[in-house]
Design an enzyme around this catalytic site. Sequence first.
Site, short mmCIF file in Angstrom:
data_model
loop_
_atom_site.label_atom_id
_atom_site.label_comp_id
_atom_site.label_asym_id
_atom_site.label_seq_id
_atom_site.Cartn_x
_atom_site.Cartn_y
_atom_site.Cartn_z
CG HIS A 191 -2.06 -0.98 1.08
ND1 HIS A 191 -3.02 -1.15 2.03
CD2 HIS A 191 -2.37 -1.82 0.06
CE1 HIS A 191 -3.89 -2.05 1.62
NE2 HIS A 191 -3.51 -2.49 0.44
CD GLU A 234 -1.45 3.80 3.90
OE1 GLU A 234 -1.22 3.23 2.81
OE2 GLU A 234 -2.57 3.84 4.42
CB CYS A 275 -6.40 -0.84 5.04
SG CYS A 275 -4.71 -1.46 5.01
CB CYS A 309 -1.87 0.99 6.38
SG CYS A 309 -1.39 0.36 4.77
C1 AOF Z 1 -4.42 1.76 2.35
N1 AOF Z 1 -3.47 2.20 1.50
O1 AOF Z 1 -2.54 2.34 -0.51
C2 AOF Z 1 -4.58 1.24 -0.35
C3 AOF Z 1 -5.61 0.82 0.52
O2 AOF Z 1 -6.26 -6.54 0.09
P1 AOF Z 1 -5.36 -5.39 0.43
O3 AOF Z 1 -4.31 -5.76 1.44
O4 AOF Z 1 -4.77 -4.71 -0.76
O5 AOF Z 1 -6.24 -4.30 1.21
C4 AOF Z 1 -7.46 -3.84 0.76
C5 AOF Z 1 -7.92 -2.69 1.64
O6 AOF Z 1 -7.01 -1.62 1.54
C6 AOF Z 1 -9.25 -2.10 1.20
O7 AOF Z 1 -9.88 -1.55 2.34
C7 AOF Z 1 -8.84 -1.03 0.23
O8 AOF Z 1 -9.83 -0.03 0.09
C8 AOF Z 1 -7.60 -0.50 0.93
N2 AOF Z 1 -6.66 0.13 0.02
N3 AOF Z 1 -5.51 1.13 1.84
O9 AOF Z 1 -4.31 1.92 3.55
C9 AOF Z 1 -3.48 1.95 0.20
N4 AOF Z 1 -4.63 0.95 -1.68
ZN ZN Z 2 -3.27 -0.23 3.81
#
Ligand code: AOF
Ligand code: ZN
Length: 354
Positions: free
Chosen positions: A55, A57, A84, A93
């Site tokens: 992600h 962060e 997240c 995160c």
């Molecule tokens: C963040 N930072 O850059 C992004 C987030 O399945 P995963 O591990 O990729 O996680 C999916 C969750 O993370 C979901 O809630 C999505 O909206 C979020 N995306 N969150 O903290 C990020 N791309």
């Molecule tokens: Zn995240």
Amino acid sequence: MSKSMENDQLLMRRCFDLARLGKGKVHPNPMVGSVLLNGVEVIGEGWHKQYGHSHAEVNCLKSVTQENQRKIPVSTLFVSLEPCCFHGKTPACSDLIIQNNIKRLRISTTDKTPQVNGQGLDILKAEGVDIKTNILEKTGDWIVRFRTLFVTKKRPYIILKFAVSKDGFLGQPNKNIWLTNPISKRLVHKWRSEVGAIMVGTNTALTDNPKLDNRYFYGSSPLRIVPDRHQKIPANAALKDGAVPTWILGPAPKQPAAAEHLQYLQLPEGATFLPALFDRLATANINTLLVEGGAALLQGFIEAGYWDEARIFETDKVLGDGIAAPDLKGKIGAVEQIGSDRLVYWYNEEDGLE
Ligand code: AOF
Ligand code: ZN
């Protein structure tokens, strides 16, 4: 506006720019960007680069140099989206922020994914993190609108795309007519690289024999979808070439082509046809659908209220008569001149997303 608010907005705009670098590569995840600020110095930057990978962060903290590591706990983390707080494809995160002892967080908008939706902020607040939210929230919401719609309405974000002649026609029955210029064509291929799936109606498949892939831009090609209730599409149609994953919505022929990636799905007819398709798309984790025609399919989506955005090319070709363009009621957003074509973006006001 106070100096600190101005500063917050400046850094958030940088997060948005970073987020957009992930366009076309992160769906069905949202585009997210992040900046780490120490005093007046940006010591880290990152964005979500690839679906299933780290992600924003994580990438932001990874970018901090060895000598700046000690400054992390006394820095402010800017993220375009709420961090997240669950382990999905990657770890939470919120844990990363706690482990790094970061005490100040600035975000634009909350992540509407049900497992997050404010809970990421609650966890960090409980840990004593000072949080400011809603920084340029409208833009923040706009950047993640595909994701938001997908997780709240359980259907893909639907983009209708079509071209009209100067006198308002989409084309003529059973004729393969090209209306837009080559630059617009290339732009459409870019759009194809940015969506999870693309769909046309049976008639369009028969008259145009389209490939529906992304040949003229970088990036991937989307899943191709075409209804074929009465098995009219021949075995040698481009859509059955097996080059790209394809769903044919209808019965499988007695001797289906052995093409790889070709799948036949039988969905209910009538009003439940599109919702059933959306369910299948959700299961396949696809959150965006580009509908490229023809008139009947576009009208079907419009009448059912299943559209979020329409990208309409107004061209300079005159047809005299033909198939009338679908009737759309919405709000006009941006207008771009692409050589001889005028591209108008429409938005469904029912969404309330902008
Ligand atoms: C963040 N930072 O850059 C992004 C987030 O399945 P995963 O591990 O990729 O996680 C999916 C969750 O993370 C979901 O809630 C999505 O909206 C979020 N995306 N969150 O903290 C990020 N791309
Ligand atoms: Zn995240």
